[in-house]
Write a protein that holds these residues in place. Sequence first.
Motif, PDB file in Angstrom:
ATOM      1  N   THR A  26       7.197   6.536   7.268  1.00  0.00           N
ATOM      2  CA  THR A  26       7.392   6.866   5.848  1.00  0.00           C
ATOM      3  C   THR A  26       6.058   6.997   5.129  1.00  0.00           C
ATOM      4  O   THR A  26       5.836   7.941   4.356  1.00  0.00           O
ATOM      5  N   ALA A  27       5.145   6.046   5.382  1.00  0.00           N
ATOM      6  CA  ALA A  27       3.827   6.101   4.740  1.00  0.00           C
ATOM      7  C   ALA A  27       3.052   7.330   5.196  1.00  0.00           C
ATOM      8  O   ALA A  27       2.393   8.002   4.385  1.00  0.00           O
ATOM      9  N   CYS A  28       3.120   7.637   6.488  1.00  0.00           N
ATOM     10  CA  CYS A  28       2.421   8.823   7.004  1.00  0.00           C
ATOM     11  C   CYS A  28       3.016  10.098   6.431  1.00  0.00           C
ATOM     12  O   CYS A  28       2.297  11.046   6.104  1.00  0.00           O
ATOM     13  N   THR A  29       4.345  10.134   6.304  1.00  0.00           N
ATOM     14  CA  THR A  29       5.010  11.294   5.700  1.00  0.00           C
ATOM     15  C   THR A  29       4.542  11.493   4.264  1.00  0.00           C
ATOM     16  O   THR A  29       4.275  12.623   3.831  1.00  0.00           O
ATOM     17  N   THR A  30       4.428  10.399   3.529  1.00  0.00           N
ATOM     18  CA  THR A  30       3.978  10.472   2.138  1.00  0.00           C
ATOM     19  C   THR A  30       2.560  11.011   2.048  1.00  0.00           C
ATOM     20  O   THR A  30       2.278  11.930   1.260  1.00  0.00           O
ATOM     21  N   ALA A  31       1.648  10.448   2.841  1.00  0.00           N
ATOM     22  CA  ALA A  31       0.256  10.893   2.809  1.00  0.00           C
ATOM     23  C   ALA A  31       0.126  12.337   3.269  1.00  0.00           C
ATOM     24  O   ALA A  31      -0.652  13.118   2.702  1.00  0.00           O
ATOM     25  N   THR A  32       0.890  12.721   4.275  1.00  0.00           N
ATOM     26  CA  THR A  32       0.804  14.086   4.809  1.00  0.00           C
ATOM     27  C   THR A  32       1.292  15.109   3.791  1.00  0.00           C
ATOM     28  O   THR A  32       0.712  16.195   3.653  1.00  0.00           O
ATOM     29  N   SER A  33       2.358  14.785   3.054  1.00  0.00           N
ATOM     30  CA  SER A  33       2.855  15.725   2.047  1.00  0.00           C
ATOM     31  C   SER A  33       1.804  15.979   0.977  1.00  0.00           C
ATOM     32  O   SER A  33       1.647  17.110   0.494  1.00  0.00           O
ATOM     33  N   ARG A  34       1.034  14.937   0.605  1.00  0.00           N
ATOM     34  CA  ARG A  34      -0.045  15.107  -0.375  1.00  0.00           C
ATOM     35  C   ARG A  34      -1.168  15.944   0.214  1.00  0.00           C
ATOM     36  O   ARG A  34      -1.807  16.736  -0.489  1.00  0.00           O
ATOM     37  N   CYS A  35      -1.431  15.771   1.491  1.00  0.00           N
ATOM     38  CA  CYS A  35      -2.476  16.552   2.154  1.00  0.00           C
ATOM     39  C   CYS A  35      -2.112  18.038   2.163  1.00  0.00           C
ATOM     40  O   CYS A  35      -2.941  18.895   1.855  1.00  0.00           O
ATOM     41  N   VAL A  36      -0.855  18.354   2.537  1.00  0.00           N
ATOM     42  CA  VAL A  36      -0.397  19.745   2.540  1.00  0.00           C
ATOM     43  C   VAL A  36      -0.502  20.336   1.146  1.00  0.00           C
ATOM     44  O   VAL A  36      -1.009  21.456   0.954  1.00  0.00           O
TER      45      VAL A  36
END
Length: 543
Positions: free
Chosen positions: A359-369
């Motif tokens: 979940t945390a990685c998904t959150t950070a990745t969405s901000r990166c995209v």
Amino acid sequence: MSVDHRRMSKKEVGFGEDLTASSSPRPNSAEDHLADLGYESELARSRSTWQVAFMSCVLASVPYGLATTLVYPLYGGGPTNIIWGWVAVCAIMIAVAASLGEITSVYPTAGGVYYQTFMVSPPKYRRVLAWICGWSYLLGNITITLAVNFGTTLFFIGCINIFRVSDGEGGETGIFNAVDYQTYLIFFAITILTNLISALGNRWLPLLDTATMYLTFVGVVAIICTVLAVAAEGRRSAKYVFTAFEPNSGWIPGWSFVVGLLHAAYATSATGMVISMSEEVKSPATQVPKAMVGATIMNFIIGFVFLVPLCFVLPDINAFLNDPYAQPVPVILRTAVGNAPGAFVLSMPIVLLGICCGTACTTATSRCVWAFARDEAMPGSKWLKKVNRPLGIPLNGMICSFVVQVLLGLIWFGSHAAYNAFNGVGVIFLNLSYVMPIGISLFRGRKDLVGSPFNLGHVGGIIANVISCAWIMLAIPLFSMPAAIPVTLENMNYASVVFVAGVVFAGVWYAIRGRKTYHGPPAPVDPERRASADIRRASFGTR
């Protein structure tokens, strides 16, 4: 305050100027600082220093990361590789975190190392260097998130197979010998779950991160106390735990040890991902650097306390080297506790940590995209850079990441070494993106860090930067290596294949579109010019 976050014209921002030499006064607020860096604040700043540190710890979820990849150091050298490999890599990653922290304190944006690379690079080369770093950071975020969700899948299947039944030939087998499509469907379900939690529970994610830290503490304490107290098959000696070296990889001993470092490198690979949350932090110039370094130190302590007891109850290594799911921890727990139900209960906190980490990685990745797309660097940037106002998140960026992950997950049908590829390529891409701003800043005399809020000093900074660059340049070829030889289609490390595919895609897109339309992130806005622009907008009633 309203500031156009899109790229301004080259003439307007002085595109050929050396932006790192700017000595503009620092703004009074995070929003002003972000505006001076060329962006509009679009996400709510709701996280404190501790919440950022907790999220950084959750991104790593060390007990989970170390548990799901323990097979690498077991091949590489056994207890010595497990314990001292962890100590060595964590010492190096503290230097990496501190080096990134210095640069982040000057350029705290969701673009992370991508934006930083652009700003510290020579004007002539900054566009192409930022493009390379941005795509590396983007692909690293996506593939490491994929690796986490797939790792949770395999670990969960391994936990089910703690329960054994007779195989009809005098031996035993797990109760759930998942075929490929079953494994993929579990991965698909876990990936959907982590995306739903991240999207629908955004406002409560800081609370989830805090709860996850308590779960980590309780889970680790329960595991180490139980296995050491019960130790159904006895305990190893301290000499064995801290000095035994048993390479099983087929590589020469020294190289076997360093190849086994993928275990520790994977568990610490998310060190810089939290930078993407900079635009949701109240004082990012100081909070994010402190959180990165503090979380790395906390992760080291948690990992060391978790690994040492497991090595004290380590059974014969040959007992799980041929495990089709490459998940030795469930086997270690079962032999240590002496029964399947107890081992299954002990393993559940690690499964929950895997979901929280995903979940945390998904959150950070969405901000990166989202951050990369708002600079027009991706296909479909106009769609990807939109923020969903009701949810307060870049939902389109999250959907994009989800689609790429489930498509890459199909590699599992072609080779069960796919998980190795996801781990390896995630570490490679992320480390490549980390080294670019650090290396460029070091090469240019660290002049962009003068007066930064988080500063290691001249000598300390140089030492940390050199260690970071040396490690990361080793990590890139190292983690393309297969974990064991002789190399077969099954144990081949396909990280290099995925890495090359990502590089080719980024290169082709640059040739087709990027070289014509991409000009990098917006240059910093001079505070005086921004203030006068605000006054002009106010006078026309548009503010």
